[in-house]
Structures are given as C-alpha cells and as structure tokens.
Design a protein around this motif. Structure first.
Motif, PDB file in Angstrom:
ATOM      1  N   VAL A 167     -15.963 -32.207 -34.584  1.00 56.32           N
ATOM      2  CA  VAL A 167     -17.374 -32.605 -34.513  1.00 56.32           C
ATOM      3  C   VAL A 167     -17.501 -33.907 -33.726  1.00 56.32           C
ATOM      4  O   VAL A 167     -18.389 -34.055 -32.865  1.00 56.32           O
ATOM      5  CB  VAL A 167     -17.980 -32.753 -35.922  1.00 56.32           C
ATOM      6  CG1 VAL A 167     -19.319 -33.492 -35.877  1.00 56.32           C
ATOM      7  CG2 VAL A 167     -18.149 -31.386 -36.565  1.00 56.32           C
ATOM      8  N   HIS A 168     -16.608 -34.834 -33.985  1.00 61.46           N
ATOM      9  CA  HIS A 168     -16.634 -36.103 -33.246  1.00 61.46           C
ATOM     10  C   HIS A 168     -16.471 -35.862 -31.746  1.00 61.46           C
ATOM     11  O   HIS A 168     -17.208 -36.426 -30.924  1.00 61.46           O
ATOM     12  CB  HIS A 168     -15.512 -37.021 -33.739  1.00 61.46           C
ATOM     13  CG  HIS A 168     -15.997 -38.064 -34.705  1.00 61.46           C
ATOM     14  ND1 HIS A 168     -16.724 -39.155 -34.314  1.00 61.46           N
ATOM     15  CD2 HIS A 168     -15.867 -38.147 -36.046  1.00 61.46           C
ATOM     16  CE1 HIS A 168     -17.032 -39.888 -35.384  1.00 61.46           C
ATOM     17  NE2 HIS A 168     -16.515 -39.288 -36.448  1.00 61.46           N
ATOM     18  N   ALA A 169     -15.489 -35.033 -31.412  1.00 63.54           N
ATOM     19  CA  ALA A 169     -15.222 -34.774 -29.986  1.00 63.54           C
ATOM     20  C   ALA A 169     -16.420 -34.102 -29.324  1.00 63.54           C
ATOM     21  O   ALA A 169     -16.816 -34.467 -28.207  1.00 63.54           O
ATOM     22  CB  ALA A 169     -13.969 -33.904 -29.843  1.00 63.54           C
ATOM     23  N   LEU A 170     -17.007 -33.140 -30.008  1.00 62.44           N
ATOM     24  CA  LEU A 170     -18.161 -32.434 -29.435  1.00 62.44           C
ATOM     25  C   LEU A 170     -19.386 -33.339 -29.360  1.00 62.44           C
ATOM     26  O   LEU A 170     -20.209 -33.209 -28.452  1.00 62.44           O
ATOM     27  CB  LEU A 170     -18.468 -31.179 -30.252  1.00 62.44           C
ATOM     28  CG  LEU A 170     -17.413 -30.073 -30.159  1.00 62.44           C
ATOM     29  CD1 LEU A 170     -17.682 -28.987 -31.202  1.00 62.44           C
ATOM     30  CD2 LEU A 170     -17.409 -29.462 -28.758  1.00 62.44           C
ATOM     31  N   SER A 171     -19.495 -34.249 -30.308  1.00 62.40           N
ATOM     32  CA  SER A 171     -20.600 -35.208 -30.271  1.00 62.40           C
ATOM     33  C   SER A 171     -20.441 -36.142 -29.066  1.00 62.40           C
ATOM     34  O   SER A 171     -21.415 -36.446 -28.374  1.00 62.40           O
ATOM     35  CB  SER A 171     -20.633 -36.004 -31.579  1.00 62.40           C
ATOM     36  OG  SER A 171     -21.643 -36.985 -31.529  1.00 62.40           O
ATOM     37  N   ASP A 172     -19.208 -36.568 -28.822  1.00 62.38           N
ATOM     38  CA  ASP A 172     -18.959 -37.429 -27.651  1.00 62.38           C
ATOM     39  C   ASP A 172     -19.329 -36.717 -26.352  1.00 62.38           C
ATOM     40  O   ASP A 172     -19.700 -37.358 -25.363  1.00 62.38           O
ATOM     41  CB  ASP A 172     -17.483 -37.847 -27.602  1.00 62.38           C
ATOM     42  CG  ASP A 172     -17.150 -38.867 -28.688  1.00 62.38           C
ATOM     43  OD1 ASP A 172     -18.094 -39.443 -29.277  1.00 62.38           O
ATOM     44  OD2 ASP A 172     -15.955 -39.072 -28.947  1.00 62.38           O
TER      45      ASP A 172
ATOM     46  N   ARG B 127     -16.303 -24.678 -44.635  1.00 61.85           N
ATOM     47  CA  ARG B 127     -16.096 -23.400 -45.337  1.00 61.85           C
ATOM     48  C   ARG B 127     -16.312 -22.220 -44.393  1.00 61.85           C
ATOM     49  O   ARG B 127     -15.544 -21.256 -44.388  1.00 61.85           O
ATOM     50  CB  ARG B 127     -17.057 -23.295 -46.529  1.00 61.85           C
ATOM     51  CG  ARG B 127     -16.666 -24.152 -47.728  1.00 61.85           C
ATOM     52  CD  ARG B 127     -17.409 -23.721 -48.985  1.00 61.85           C
ATOM     53  NE  ARG B 127     -18.851 -23.878 -48.859  1.00 61.85           N
ATOM     54  CZ  ARG B 127     -19.504 -25.033 -49.099  1.00 61.85           C
ATOM     55  NH1 ARG B 127     -18.831 -26.105 -49.471  1.00 61.85           N
ATOM     56  NH2 ARG B 127     -20.807 -25.108 -48.963  1.00 61.85           N
ATOM     57  N   ALA B 128     -17.331 -22.299 -43.586  1.00 63.02           N
ATOM     58  CA  ALA B 128     -17.618 -21.199 -42.654  1.00 63.02           C
ATOM     59  C   ALA B 128     -16.485 -21.022 -41.645  1.00 63.02           C
ATOM     60  O   ALA B 128     -16.112 -19.890 -41.294  1.00 63.02           O
ATOM     61  CB  ALA B 128     -18.938 -21.469 -41.925  1.00 63.02           C
ATOM     62  N   LEU B 129     -15.922 -22.125 -41.208  1.00 60.21           N
ATOM     63  CA  LEU B 129     -14.845 -22.029 -40.213  1.00 60.21           C
ATOM     64  C   LEU B 129     -13.547 -21.533 -40.841  1.00 60.21           C
ATOM     65  O   LEU B 129     -12.795 -20.785 -40.205  1.00 60.21           O
ATOM     66  CB  LEU B 129     -14.648 -23.392 -39.531  1.00 60.21           C
ATOM     67  CG  LEU B 129     -15.764 -23.756 -38.559  1.00 60.21           C
ATOM     68  CD1 LEU B 129     -15.704 -25.228 -38.164  1.00 60.21           C
ATOM     69  CD2 LEU B 129     -15.686 -22.872 -37.306  1.00 60.21           C
ATOM     70  N   VAL B 130     -13.286 -21.927 -42.084  1.00 60.50           N
ATOM     71  CA  VAL B 130     -12.098 -21.406 -42.776  1.00 60.50           C
ATOM     72  C   VAL B 130     -12.260 -19.902 -43.002  1.00 60.50           C
ATOM     73  O   VAL B 130     -11.309 -19.124 -42.825  1.00 60.50           O
ATOM     74  CB  VAL B 130     -11.870 -22.156 -44.112  1.00 60.50           C
ATOM     75  CG1 VAL B 130     -10.804 -21.447 -44.955  1.00 60.50           C
ATOM     76  CG2 VAL B 130     -11.444 -23.601 -43.833  1.00 60.50           C
TER      77      VAL B 130
ATOM     78  N   VAL C 160      -2.441 -28.437 -41.616  1.00 65.70           N
ATOM     79  CA  VAL C 160      -3.549 -29.276 -41.128  1.00 65.70           C
ATOM     80  C   VAL C 160      -4.646 -29.271 -42.178  1.00 65.70           C
ATOM     81  O   VAL C 160      -4.973 -28.223 -42.746  1.00 65.70           O
ATOM     82  CB  VAL C 160      -4.110 -28.717 -39.800  1.00 65.70           C
ATOM     83  CG1 VAL C 160      -5.280 -29.566 -39.330  1.00 65.70           C
ATOM     84  CG2 VAL C 160      -3.030 -28.666 -38.741  1.00 65.70           C
ATOM     85  N   ASP C 161      -5.198 -30.423 -42.453  1.00 63.15           N
ATOM     86  CA  ASP C 161      -6.331 -30.503 -43.371  1.00 63.15           C
ATOM     87  C   ASP C 161      -7.570 -29.970 -42.643  1.00 63.15           C
ATOM     88  O   ASP C 161      -8.002 -30.560 -41.636  1.00 63.15           O
ATOM     89  CB  ASP C 161      -6.543 -31.963 -43.783  1.00 63.15           C
ATOM     90  CG  ASP C 161      -7.806 -32.139 -44.625  1.00 63.15           C
ATOM     91  OD1 ASP C 161      -8.315 -31.123 -45.146  1.00 63.15           O
ATOM     92  OD2 ASP C 161      -8.266 -33.290 -44.750  1.00 63.15           O
ATOM     93  N   PRO C 162      -8.136 -28.868 -43.104  1.00 61.39           N
ATOM     94  CA  PRO C 162      -9.268 -28.285 -42.357  1.00 61.39           C
ATOM     95  C   PRO C 162     -10.458 -29.224 -42.260  1.00 61.39           C
ATOM     96  O   PRO C 162     -11.133 -29.271 -41.228  1.00 61.39           O
ATOM     97  CB  PRO C 162      -9.611 -27.022 -43.155  1.00 61.39           C
ATOM     98  CG  PRO C 162      -8.982 -27.184 -44.487  1.00 61.39           C
ATOM     99  CD  PRO C 162      -7.791 -28.059 -44.293  1.00 61.39           C
ATOM    100  N   GLN C 163     -10.732 -29.992 -43.333  1.00 60.80           N
ATOM    101  CA  GLN C 163     -11.865 -30.928 -43.264  1.00 60.80           C
ATOM    102  C   GLN C 163     -11.663 -31.951 -42.148  1.00 60.80           C
ATOM    103  O   GLN C 163     -12.581 -32.244 -41.376  1.00 60.80           O
ATOM    104  CB  GLN C 163     -12.049 -31.661 -44.602  1.00 60.80           C
ATOM    105  CG  GLN C 163     -12.598 -30.792 -45.707  1.00 60.80           C
ATOM    106  CD  GLN C 163     -11.504 -30.085 -46.511  1.00 60.80           C
ATOM    107  OE1 GLN C 163     -10.325 -30.119 -46.122  1.00 60.80           O
ATOM    108  NE2 GLN C 163     -11.879 -29.445 -47.607  1.00 60.80           N
ATOM    109  N   GLN C 164     -10.444 -32.475 -42.109  1.00 64.84           N
ATOM    110  CA  GLN C 164     -10.170 -33.489 -41.092  1.00 64.84           C
ATOM    111  C   GLN C 164     -10.243 -32.889 -39.682  1.00 64.84           C
ATOM    112  O   GLN C 164     -10.771 -33.510 -38.749  1.00 64.84           O
ATOM    113  CB  GLN C 164      -8.787 -34.116 -41.328  1.00 64.84           C
ATOM    114  CG  GLN C 164      -8.512 -35.347 -40.484  1.00 64.84           C
ATOM    115  CD  GLN C 164      -9.533 -36.472 -40.721  1.00 64.84           C
ATOM    116  OE1 GLN C 164     -10.071 -36.609 -41.824  1.00 64.84           O
ATOM    117  NE2 GLN C 164      -9.805 -37.243 -39.676  1.00 64.84           N
ATOM    118  N   ALA C 165      -9.710 -31.653 -39.547  1.00 67.39           N
ATOM    119  CA  ALA C 165      -9.734 -31.005 -38.227  1.00 67.39           C
ATOM    120  C   ALA C 165     -11.172 -30.780 -37.763  1.00 67.39           C
ATOM    121  O   ALA C 165     -11.512 -31.030 -36.594  1.00 67.39           O
ATOM    122  CB  ALA C 165      -8.977 -29.682 -38.285  1.00 67.39           C
TER     123      ALA C 165
END
Lengths: 262, 101
Positions: B88-93, B66-69, B78-83
């Motif tokens: 988050v996954h990429a940054l976690s990696d 919500r904050a990013l939207v 693009v589905d914002p949740q999926q994006a």
C-alpha cells in the motif's frame, strides 16, 4: 509600424494535421511569421482546410527585429497548444523531435523533456533528412507520423532564458518527400562525458511505458491508452535509450535505426 | 497489525487505464503533475483487483489483507499484514492508491 486590424492579417499554418489561424497585429509581424513558419504554411501544403483554432499573436514591444523575435516563442507555444487540443483523442503525441529518411519515410522520434536536447539533435542530424518537428510528434494509430514542421526553438547563446524561432529552411531542413512512418522511438539522455561512445540501451515494455508516459500529451484521452502506447512500442521494435554527449555522435546510431539495422 | 494500520482505509486513486501483459501489469494514473505509469508487483496487481471490485469505496486495511490472503493464499515466511502494508505504501508513493485514516 503599419497598424492593421488583426482580422486583416492572418497566417494559416498546418500543425499536427490541422489548420491553425494566426492573427498578427502588423504587416511586419505578418512577414516575420510567414518567414518563420514557411514549411507549415497551409497554402503551400494543399490548402487551409477547416480552421480548428485561431490564436492571436501578442504585439511586439516596438518595431525592432529584436522585439519581433521576442514575440515569436509565445506564439509558437500558442499554436502548439491549439494543435494538441485539436488532436486530443485522435493522435498519440510525444514531446519529441522527428526526422525521416527521404526515400523510405522511416522516421525516428527522439523523445526528451523540454530543454534537454531535442532541437539540437534535430538541427544537427536533420540536413539531408525530412524534418517533421523539433517539439511534438503526432502518430496515427496506423503508425504514420503527422508533420509539425514548426520553426526551431533555439536558445540564444547570450540570453539563457530567450529562444529564437529559426525557420527550418535556414538550417538546411526540408519537409519529408514521402509519407513518414514511425520506425524507431528513442529517449535521449545527455549524461555522458565528452568523448565517451554513445550507449544504446533497450528497455522492456513496461519500463518503456513508464519512461514514455510523462513525455506524452493527452495520452489519457485515447481509447485504451496503455494498449495504444504498448502496440506502438512493440511495432517499432521496442524503446531504446540513447546516452550521449554531443549530438553529432548520434549520427551512426540514427542512420542504423532508420535502416532498421540497429 | 498495529492499531494505526488497522484504522487505515485504502481506495483507488485516479487510475485511468490498466495493461496486463505476460511480463506483468502497469497502470496509467492521473496526478497533479500529469499522467504517469506505474508497474505493479504481483501483490500490487491483486491489491488493485480487490480495490477495483469495491467500486471506488475505501476498504479497511485489515479487510484488504483478508481479501488478499483469500485470493493469493497465506505467504510462506512473510507476515501478510506487513507485506500488504508495504505494498500500500509503495502504491501510494506511485499515486495508484490513496491510504487514509
């Protein structure tokens, strides 16, 4: 072996602009350390100054030259670690070798992880140039380079795990005659086949930071470390990756970079 | 957003420094293997801004979306949740953020 009190046998060396005192256990080892560290001896470099750290050399297993030689790499690691600790927060330090032009002081730093070619490049391209280090390059905020003319760590051909610490002057290397300043920053990649021409690849600033950060020491201790690193990369015209096979193939590229022509 | 994603909390990892340039942003992170630099995508950069504003407190993933939207607008096609989940996954990696359930 003549046994002495360790405190009676000290060698002061200049490393990254600070003085480190080495305590050795015997006169034989004192002589060996002075020979290997000849270009770093504090007395030959304008005096000892404040001693920021003291390291104690491990006693060799016996009196033989081979045992002395086997004790040297550990000592070098201790001196390097002490010097890096002392310069943390004041120098930008890379895992790199460095050579300079003896007339202009223009310096190239060849960045690479341990065991991937720094020393070979330095000893191959070093004669006729100023030798700064084969291991850790210290750069001041103004771009000047602080010498650490340590013995070169050369792997024995007959013993993969063992390195000899070779005095630089035995390899035809000498100290810079003028003040060195960083003119070029490259990352070495020895991934070409024999005979393939050297490739010079430029990388953009952000990718340069990605490539360089793991090859630094104590980067995070600097104030605004990414800005400092980015400013240095921009000052030298960007980071280049040198892909090569044989160190001697790098000669024309290094010469051109030191002339500012590449 | 599925149930698993909604229960995820995200916080900044050990980010030491950040550099913003005309060509993008990068962060210096401390890891057990030493320091490394990660280059941020525009979404990753905005995500870090939101997390940075939380003063180290974890943010639930749906609140982060919500904050990013609110900040970037709803993306087209693009589905914002999926994006956000993928960011988050990429940054976690890259050890930039920590995602915990």
């Amino acid at each position: 072996m003549t046994k002495e009190r360790a405190a009676d046998l000290a060698v002061d060396v200049q490393a990254l602009g600070v003085t480190v005192r080495i305590l050795v256990p015997s006169r034989e080892m004192h002589a060996a350390v002075e020979r290997s560290w000849g270009l770093c001896l504090a007395q030959s470099n304008g005096g000892s100054g404040e001693i920021v750290a003291t390291v104690t050399a491990a006693a060799p297993d016996d009196d033989t030259e081979d045992a002395l030689a086997r004790a040297m790499p550990g000592l070098t690691q201790q001196v390097t670690a002490a010097a890096i600790r002392a310069r943390t927060g004041s120098l930008l330090m890379f895992h790199a070798g460095a050579l300079c032009d003896q007339e202009t002081g223009a310096t190239i730093a060849v960045v690479a992880p341990g065991g991937t070619g720094k020393t070979t490049v330095v000893r191959t391209l070093g004669p006729g140039r100023g030798y700064l280090t084969d291991e850790t390059v210290g750069v001041k905020p103004d771009g000047s380079v602080v010498p650490y003319a340590k013995p070169l760590s050369v792997r024995r051909p007959d013993a993969f795990m063992h390195k000899d610490e070779i005095p630089p002057d035995e390899l035809g290397l000498e100290l810079p005659r003028v003040d060195p300043w960083l003119a070029a920053l490259v990352v070495l990649r020895r991934d070409l086949d024999r005979g393939e021409p050297v490739r010079v690849e430029r990388v953009d600033l952000l990718e340069a930071l990605v490539a360089l950060a793991p090859e630094t020491s104590s980067l995070a201790a600097l104030d605004r470390p990414l800005r400092v690193l980015a400013d240095l990369v921009e000052r030298v015209g960007g980071l280049r990756i040198l892909r090569y096979h044989d160190a001697e193939d790098l000669e024309p590229v290094v010469a051109a970079l030191l002339l500012g022509a590449a | 957003m599925n149930k698993t994603q909604g229960e995820v909390f995200v916080r900044l990892a050990d980010v030491v420094d950040r550099l913003d340039t005309d060509d993008g942003s990068a962060v210096l992170v401390a890891t057990s293997q030493g320091h490394r630099v990660a280059v941020l995508s525009p979404l990753g950069s905005a995500l870090l801004d939101v997390l940075d504003g939380a003063d180290g407190h974890p943010i639930r993933l749906d609140a982060l979306v919500r904050a990013l939207v609110d900040r970037l607008g709803r993306p087209v096609g693009v589905d914002p949740q999926q994006a956000v989940w993928e960011a988050v996954h990429a940054l976690s990696d890259e050890h930039v953020v920590v995602a915990e359930s």
